[in-house]
Design an enzyme around this catalytic site. Structure first.
Site, PDB file in Angstrom:
ATOM      1  N   ASN A   2      -0.595   3.910   1.355  1.00  0.00           N
ATOM      2  CA  ASN A   2      -1.386   4.696   2.295  1.00  0.00           C
ATOM      3  C   ASN A   2      -0.762   4.637   3.698  1.00  0.00           C
ATOM      4  O   ASN A   2      -0.758   3.597   4.353  1.00  0.00           O
ATOM      5  CB  ASN A   2      -2.805   4.108   2.275  1.00  0.00           C
ATOM      6  CG  ASN A   2      -3.750   4.802   3.236  1.00  0.00           C
ATOM      7  OD1 ASN A   2      -3.339   5.266   4.295  1.00  0.00           O
ATOM      8  ND2 ASN A   2      -5.009   4.847   2.860  1.00  0.00           N
TER       9      ASN A   2
ATOM     10  N   ASP B  81      -7.852  -5.365   0.084  1.00  0.00           N
ATOM     11  CA  ASP B  81      -8.807  -4.664  -0.762  1.00  0.00           C
ATOM     12  C   ASP B  81     -10.064  -4.521   0.067  1.00  0.00           C
ATOM     13  O   ASP B  81     -10.454  -5.459   0.780  1.00  0.00           O
ATOM     14  CB  ASP B  81      -9.088  -5.427  -2.056  1.00  0.00           C
ATOM     15  CG  ASP B  81      -9.721  -4.501  -3.094  1.00  0.00           C
ATOM     16  OD1 ASP B  81      -9.265  -3.348  -3.226  1.00  0.00           O
ATOM     17  OD2 ASP B  81     -10.702  -4.902  -3.741  1.00  0.00           O
TER      18      ASP B  81
ATOM     19  N   THR C  97       0.850  -1.195   0.000  1.00  0.00           N
ATOM     20  CA  THR C  97       0.000   0.000   0.000  1.00  0.00           C
ATOM     21  C   THR C  97       0.881   1.239   0.000  1.00  0.00           C
ATOM     22  O   THR C  97       2.026   1.196   0.460  1.00  0.00           O
ATOM     23  CB  THR C  97      -0.932   0.044   1.238  1.00  0.00           C
ATOM     24  OG1 THR C  97      -1.759   1.195   1.148  1.00  0.00           O
ATOM     25  CG2 THR C  97      -0.165   0.119   2.543  1.00  0.00           C
TER      26      THR C  97
ATOM     27  N   TYR D 293     -16.230   6.665   3.556  1.00  0.00           N
ATOM     28  CA  TYR D 293     -17.672   6.563   3.812  1.00  0.00           C
ATOM     29  C   TYR D 293     -18.013   6.528   5.306  1.00  0.00           C
ATOM     30  O   TYR D 293     -19.182   6.358   5.661  1.00  0.00           O
ATOM     31  CB  TYR D 293     -18.228   5.306   3.122  1.00  0.00           C
ATOM     32  CG  TYR D 293     -18.045   5.328   1.618  1.00  0.00           C
ATOM     33  CD1 TYR D 293     -18.886   6.101   0.811  1.00  0.00           C
ATOM     34  CD2 TYR D 293     -17.034   4.609   1.003  1.00  0.00           C
ATOM     35  CE1 TYR D 293     -18.715   6.141  -0.569  1.00  0.00           C
ATOM     36  CE2 TYR D 293     -16.849   4.644  -0.381  1.00  0.00           C
ATOM     37  CZ  TYR D 293     -17.693   5.403  -1.154  1.00  0.00           C
ATOM     38  OH  TYR D 293     -17.524   5.450  -2.520  1.00  0.00           O
TER      39      TYR D 293
HETATM   40  P1  IMP Z   1      -8.810   0.397  -1.027  1.00  0.00           P
HETATM   41  O1  IMP Z   1      -9.086  -0.856  -0.259  1.00  0.00           O
HETATM   42  O2  IMP Z   1      -7.686   1.173  -0.458  1.00  0.00           O
HETATM   43  O3  IMP Z   1      -8.742   0.143  -2.483  1.00  0.00           O
HETATM   44  O4  IMP Z   1     -10.021   1.405  -0.868  1.00  0.00           O
HETATM   45  C1  IMP Z   1     -11.267   1.035  -0.584  1.00  0.00           C
HETATM   46  C2  IMP Z   1     -12.229   2.189  -0.491  1.00  0.00           C
HETATM   47  O5  IMP Z   1     -13.314   1.698   0.301  1.00  0.00           O
HETATM   48  C3  IMP Z   1     -11.732   3.420   0.237  1.00  0.00           C
HETATM   49  O6  IMP Z   1     -11.190   4.351  -0.645  1.00  0.00           O
HETATM   50  C4  IMP Z   1     -13.026   3.927   0.848  1.00  0.00           C
HETATM   51  O7  IMP Z   1     -13.785   4.571  -0.130  1.00  0.00           O
HETATM   52  C5  IMP Z   1     -13.753   2.664   1.198  1.00  0.00           C
HETATM   53  N1  IMP Z   1     -13.416   2.208   2.565  1.00  0.00           N
HETATM   54  C6  IMP Z   1     -12.702   1.108   2.904  1.00  0.00           C
HETATM   55  N2  IMP Z   1     -12.574   1.005   4.241  1.00  0.00           N
HETATM   56  C7  IMP Z   1     -13.216   2.078   4.748  1.00  0.00           C
HETATM   57  C8  IMP Z   1     -13.400   2.538   6.081  1.00  0.00           C
HETATM   58  O8  IMP Z   1     -12.941   1.967   7.067  1.00  0.00           O
HETATM   59  N3  IMP Z   1     -14.097   3.695   6.206  1.00  0.00           N
HETATM   60  C9  IMP Z   1     -14.613   4.375   5.143  1.00  0.00           C
HETATM   61  N4  IMP Z   1     -14.436   4.001   3.894  1.00  0.00           N
HETATM   62  C10 IMP Z   1     -13.761   2.846   3.668  1.00  0.00           C
END
Ligand code: IMP
Length: 210
Positions: free
Chosen positions: A14, A74, A12, A159
């Site tokens: 992030n 994911d 990641t 969210y």
């Molecule tokens: P990724 O898993 O980093 O690709 O992103 C998943 C997406 O899901 C994030 O950008 C948010 O839009 C949403 N998401 C995943 N986990 C959370 C959470 O704990 N709080 C709010 N949104 C979430």
């Protein structure tokens, strides 16, 4: 344990996620690196059709580049009334660069007039581990809630302000970081992965030094 197995790379970019991951995995006693810290640059196409496929694609791709044990996640939000949208497209919903104010308002608007019992939703997280010997492990964590009628709370991200936990009487944006880690989909999936890794890496060590 081989040197490569003392290090885990989490695929990641992030930093917020890295903090949470280091905290949860710290008692494994392994060094946990971000892709940047491991010096790995990769633009991986997340073209799977499920959370699990996407997590495995990312973990395997970075394992192949690094030769290390690699974890990837994911995650996203599934809204039942919207046929589990935005799901794997949660980050890309209405466009990657669109603000969450707008994304959240859109979901609230699409649920206009829908009663509480049909506003059910969940956050889902799948964690995949790709080991250099070819093994792939996955875990899944979920947290159930309902989509609220307005944004509430300043914490969290994405969210969180519209994801309401009826049994706690608040949104996930109103929880302390500690409480969110305890309840969250990602926290649950990571803690389950920690146990799988303890077994998988421990067993690999025993095979070499019976
Ligand atoms: P990724 O898993 O980093 O690709 O992103 C998943 C997406 O899901 C994030 O950008 C948010 O839009 C949403 N998401 C995943 N986990 C959370 C959470 O704990 N709080 C709010 N949104 C979430």
């Amino acid at each position: 344990m081989k040197d490569m197995e003392r290090r885990i790379i989490f695929a990641t970019g992030n930093e917020g996620k890295m903090k949470e991951i280091r905290l949860i995995l710290k008692d494994l006693g392994l060094e946990i690196l971000s892709m940047k810290e491991a010096g790995i640059q990769a633009d991986i196409q997340e073209d799977g059709s499920t959370f699990q496929e996407n997590a495995v694609i990312k973990a395997k791709a970075v394992m192949e580049l690094s030769g290390a044990v690699v974890l990837a996640d994911d995650s996203g939000l599934e809204v039942d009334y919207l046929n589990k949208e935005p799901g794997i497209y949660s980050a890309r919903y209405l466009g990657e660069d669109t603000s969450y104010r707008i994304k959240n308002k859109s979901l609230i608007d699409r649920l206009e007039g829908v009663p509480n019992e049909k506003r059910t939703a969940r956050f889902v997280c799948v964690i995949a581990a790709a080991l250099p010997d070819g093994r792939v492990l996955t875990t899944r964590g979920t947290v159930e809630g309902i989509i609220g009628y307005e944004e509430r709370g300043e914490g969290g991200f994405g969210y969180d302000p519209i994801f309401y936990l009826p049994e706690y009487g608040c949104s996930t944006a109103e929880l302390s970081m500690e409480m969110k880690n305890k309840l969250s989909h990602r926290g649950k999936a990571l803690r389950a992965m920690k146990e799988l890794l303890r077994e998988a890496l421990g067993a690999a060590k025993e095979e070499r030094n019976p």
